[in-house]
Design an enzyme around this catalytic site. Sequence first.
Site, PDB file in Angstrom:
ATOM      1  N   GLU A 194       0.502   5.749   4.768  1.00 40.53           N
ATOM      2  CA  GLU A 194      -0.615   5.320   5.610  1.00 40.53           C
ATOM      3  C   GLU A 194      -0.274   5.397   7.101  1.00 40.53           C
ATOM      4  O   GLU A 194      -0.313   4.395   7.815  1.00 40.53           O
ATOM      5  CB  GLU A 194      -1.050   3.906   5.221  1.00 40.53           C
ATOM      6  CG  GLU A 194      -1.565   3.843   3.796  1.00 40.53           C
ATOM      7  CD  GLU A 194      -2.088   2.479   3.373  1.00 40.53           C
ATOM      8  OE1 GLU A 194      -1.928   1.511   4.152  1.00 40.53           O
ATOM      9  OE2 GLU A 194      -2.651   2.369   2.274  1.00 40.53           O
ATOM     10  N   GLU A 237      -2.323   5.571  -4.129  1.00 47.28           N
ATOM     11  CA  GLU A 237      -2.707   4.179  -4.387  1.00 47.28           C
ATOM     12  C   GLU A 237      -4.194   4.141  -4.679  1.00 47.28           C
ATOM     13  O   GLU A 237      -4.979   4.853  -4.056  1.00 47.28           O
ATOM     14  CB  GLU A 237      -2.430   3.284  -3.162  1.00 47.28           C
ATOM     15  CG  GLU A 237      -0.979   3.171  -2.763  1.00 47.28           C
ATOM     16  CD  GLU A 237      -0.776   2.276  -1.537  1.00 47.28           C
ATOM     17  OE1 GLU A 237      -1.737   1.552  -1.162  1.00 47.28           O
ATOM     18  OE2 GLU A 237       0.313   2.307  -0.949  1.00 47.28           O
TER      19      GLU A 237
END
Length: 585
Positions: free
Chosen positions: A196, A315
């Site tokens: 991220e 995820e």
Amino acid sequence: MKDIRHPARHHSRGPGRLAALLLTLLAIVGLTSGTTMAAADDSPAHPARTQVRVPASAMDAVAAMQPSWNLGNTLDAIPDETSWGNPPVTKPLFDTIRAQGFHSVRIPVTWTDHQSATAPYTIDATYMKRVKQVVDWALADGLYVVINVHHDSWQWIADMATNHDKVLARFDASWSQIATTFRDEPRTLLFESVNEPQFNNATPAQKTQFLNELNTSFHRVVRATGGGNTNRLLALPTQGCTPAQDLMDDLSTTIGALHDRNLVATVHYYSWYPFSVNVAGGTRYDASAQKDLTDAFARMHDTFVAKGIPVYLGEYGTLSWPDYNHPDPIERGEGLKYLEQLGHQARVAGVTTALWDPFSYLNRSTLKWRDPALFAWIKSSWTTCSGTASLDKVFVAKSAPITAQSLTLNPNGTTFRGLWQGSRKLVAGRDYTVSGDRLTLTPTALTRLTGNRAYGVNATLQARFSRGLPWNIDVITYDTPVLSNTTGTSGSFALPTQYRGDVLATMEAAYADGSNAGPADWTPYQQFNQSFSPDYAGGRITLTSDFFKAVHDNAPVTLKFHFWSGAIVTYHVTKSGSSVTGTAS
């Protein structure tokens, strides 16, 4: 995910951040057993290892990784492995994951607190040894493994705009050490550039440039270490691992410029935000949430998969459910619908998916699923579709005569086979009727099912379909909840609540002029468990200190509590300094 913490004992969980199933796609290529040096759990040497024949094609290899699971809040915890409440990893954990049908694991790793902050940015040898031990245990079970640079993304990589050269030097040094340590591991080990990625104080153009620099440098550094790293699969993320079209286009450009067939695109998915955290009225997995999901997977497919670039959804889940330490912000049936469709769309798009599990699914102490029925629903989505309905509850008012109650069936490509209560099949025509996709329970059946009409769940039915899992329907006796007057403080305020069998869905908050009140000032519907939270056993609804921090002094606020039965109960609160007065309508 950033800082999604398991509470230490009874402490509250830390804040979450948005950065998205499971299925068997193409084929796991045959497994053959082979051995290397055996090792005890405290040994850094390779344990006996199941050898996996990795397909030469990156697309086939990533497909063979499906389904995948995240060892979240462990080696990525700050500062140490057990800091966020999970026990140390052991080999039996991976035995369990493999036995449950997973073919790969993502092992997020945060290096910052185990690395010098100045050149040459040396990673602590003991920590590196521990990471390698954990990786080797997973590889020994025949699992594909993904490791990365995780929370370092916001700890120091995010400062690239103001500290460009140092950040890039530390990033390169980190990957040089990691890649060198793991250079002789089999191709079942993948490296992921950074989790991220985000950049502070940067323009959109700078963010694109910085991530391209990181991904390109990561590729160069890893390949330069040789050995198994010359053709190891490398996963490159979008900004924030977000599957927005412009960000995926940027990543596609980077991948294309690298001219390497062993690259993987990675993104995350946590659903449409209002649904994912239950804010702004996002109580249902409705058309907006469904479209957000189908559009995201279509973009993944069209941008990458259709062009021969595999996608690893590193995820997925929601940002607030399941938790097991707070009341459910997402109604169970709505969450199951989301998981069912996610599994289907991933299979359609050809995307390999990794369940984000910080502590919510697998109990790391017992190695048992906290909610076996929920895991069964996830597991089913790997290979098939299941039928659902408009709700998994039927509410029957105690204060009124019993009347017929209806739900809409969503077969999802299956065929409805009937209703059961345990082993007893209900009788069509007498107990229920079906007209199109409209399922109606008759007064006769509901009278029997509600029994003595005690508040709460009186019976649970199963709607069964031609394939997939049955859809559970709770038959609930209720009356409209009753709230009472009370006083308290802005730091401790709870409304006395007689739930009378009902279940809280959401809360609206508004001032007398109609403007929104509360932290989410862009919507009247405040966030579940952030502004308000039910306590069914204690008979109260708590309004949080965060809610009152955002409320004006001496300005009455009208609250509307929405319940899943359809009941809406109005209440009024006024804050004056630290004192709060609550009045029932």
